[in-house]
Scaffold this motif. Structure first.
Motif, PDB file in Angstrom:
ATOM      1  N   ILE A  83       0.780  -1.375   0.052  1.00  0.00           N
ATOM      2  CA  ILE A  83      -0.233   0.063  -0.060  1.00  0.00           C
ATOM      3  C   ILE A  83       0.830   1.148  -0.080  1.00  0.00           C
ATOM      4  O   ILE A  83       0.649   1.990  -0.787  1.00  0.00           O
ATOM      5  N   THR A  84       1.958   1.164   0.850  1.00  0.00           N
ATOM      6  CA  THR A  84       2.780   2.278   0.881  1.00  0.00           C
ATOM      7  C   THR A  84       3.591   2.534  -0.454  1.00  0.00           C
ATOM      8  O   THR A  84       3.875   3.814  -0.926  1.00  0.00           O
ATOM      9  N   LEU A  85       3.986   1.442  -1.251  1.00  0.00           N
ATOM     10  CA  LEU A  85       4.684   1.829  -2.339  1.00  0.00           C
ATOM     11  C   LEU A  85       3.523   2.264  -3.698  1.00  0.00           C
ATOM     12  O   LEU A  85       4.175   2.980  -4.423  1.00  0.00           O
ATOM     13  N   THR A  86       2.694   1.595  -3.467  1.00  0.00           N
ATOM     14  CA  THR A  86       1.654   1.881  -4.229  1.00  0.00           C
ATOM     15  C   THR A  86       1.085   3.388  -4.241  1.00  0.00           C
ATOM     16  O   THR A  86       0.996   4.269  -5.285  1.00  0.00           O
ATOM     17  N   ALA A  87       1.022   3.997  -2.932  1.00  0.00           N
ATOM     18  CA  ALA A  87       0.857   5.593  -2.624  1.00  0.00           C
ATOM     19  C   ALA A  87       2.229   6.327  -3.233  1.00  0.00           C
ATOM     20  O   ALA A  87       1.857   7.407  -4.016  1.00  0.00           O
ATOM     21  N   VAL A  88       3.218   5.929  -3.138  1.00  0.00           N
ATOM     22  CA  VAL A  88       4.343   6.624  -3.532  1.00  0.00           C
ATOM     23  C   VAL A  88       4.392   6.569  -5.081  1.00  0.00           C
ATOM     24  O   VAL A  88       4.641   7.482  -5.500  1.00  0.00           O
ATOM     25  N   ALA A  89       3.936   5.406  -5.602  1.00  0.00           N
ATOM     26  CA  ALA A  89       3.945   5.280  -7.118  1.00  0.00           C
ATOM     27  C   ALA A  89       3.000   6.300  -7.458  1.00  0.00           C
ATOM     28  O   ALA A  89       3.321   7.086  -8.550  1.00  0.00           O
ATOM     29  N   ALA A  90       2.025   6.417  -7.193  1.00  0.00           N
ATOM     30  CA  ALA A  90       0.642   7.258  -7.480  1.00  0.00           C
ATOM     31  C   ALA A  90       1.141   8.672  -7.381  1.00  0.00           C
ATOM     32  O   ALA A  90       0.990   9.343  -8.193  1.00  0.00           O
ATOM     33  N   GLY A  91       1.950   8.902  -6.086  1.00  0.00           N
ATOM     34  CA  GLY A  91       2.463  10.242  -5.956  1.00  0.00           C
ATOM     35  C   GLY A  91       3.544  10.765  -7.059  1.00  0.00           C
ATOM     36  O   GLY A  91       3.380  11.922  -7.652  1.00  0.00           O
ATOM     37  N   LEU A  92       4.395   9.815  -7.371  1.00  0.00           N
ATOM     38  CA  LEU A  92       5.337  10.190  -8.451  1.00  0.00           C
ATOM     39  C   LEU A  92       4.473  10.517  -9.893  1.00  0.00           C
ATOM     40  O   LEU A  92       5.041  11.498 -10.532  1.00  0.00           O
ATOM     41  N   LEU A  93       3.798   9.614 -10.136  1.00  0.00           N
ATOM     42  CA  LEU A  93       2.923   9.849 -11.271  1.00  0.00           C
ATOM     43  C   LEU A  93       2.258  11.164 -11.328  1.00  0.00           C
ATOM     44  O   LEU A  93       2.303  11.775 -12.357  1.00  0.00           O
TER      45      LEU A  93
END
Length: 155
Positions: free
Chosen positions: A88-98
């Motif tokens: 979940i944390t990595l997904t949130a970081v990926a979405a934030g990067l995008l």
């Protein structure tokens, strides 16, 4: 019901995240070539616009992935598992990067191309770096979803 939710989660990940990772990766070199192609500038800029549209549209559709993921995790009773919290944390970081770095930089490069200015390699290097990190995060989440360290349902 768990199997249906899991199937929807996996299908959403494939259909939504796959196109974003590919289109985002193709964007920097396509932007560099857009006005230098001998086939005509319009076709190159059109390609770059299409890649950007894919990133934006499928990025939005990608919201279904964590929604189905939370529903699946809840049905499986694994919401507190470490591998899931990490995912979940990595997904949130990926979405934030995008949202914060990839799409805005694509917008800037499209604006340059729209003004008829060729894009320099230096202008795409940072975008390529953020795109690579985005893709690496999704690959890591995928591995975590498959391996599920510490999970009693994992391999």
């Amino acid at each position: 019901m768990t199997k249906i939710l899991l199937a929807l989660h996996v299908l959403a990940a494939i259909v939504a995240v796959g196109p974003v990772t590919v289109a985002a990766s193709m964007f920097p070199p396509a932007a560099r070539r857009a006005l230098t192609d001998t086939d005509g500038a319009d076709s190159g800029v059109t390609t770059v616009r299409l890649l950007h549209r894919v990133c934006r549209l499928y990025g939005a559709v990608g919201l279904a992935v964590p929604l189905f993921g939370f529903a699946t995790a809840s049905a499986m009773g694994v919401l507190g598992s470490g591998w899931l919290i990490a995912s979940i944390t990595l997904t949130a970081v990926a979405a934030g990067l995008l949202i914060a770095f990839v799409l805005p930089r694509q917008d800037e490069l499209l604006e340059e191309l729209g003004e008829g200015r060729p894009v320099e390699r230096a202008g795409t290097v940072q975008l390529a770096m953020f795109t690579g990190i985005f893709n690496l995060l999704w690959a890591t989440v995928t591995v975590l979803m498959i391996i599920r360290p510490g999970s009693t349902t994992g391999a």
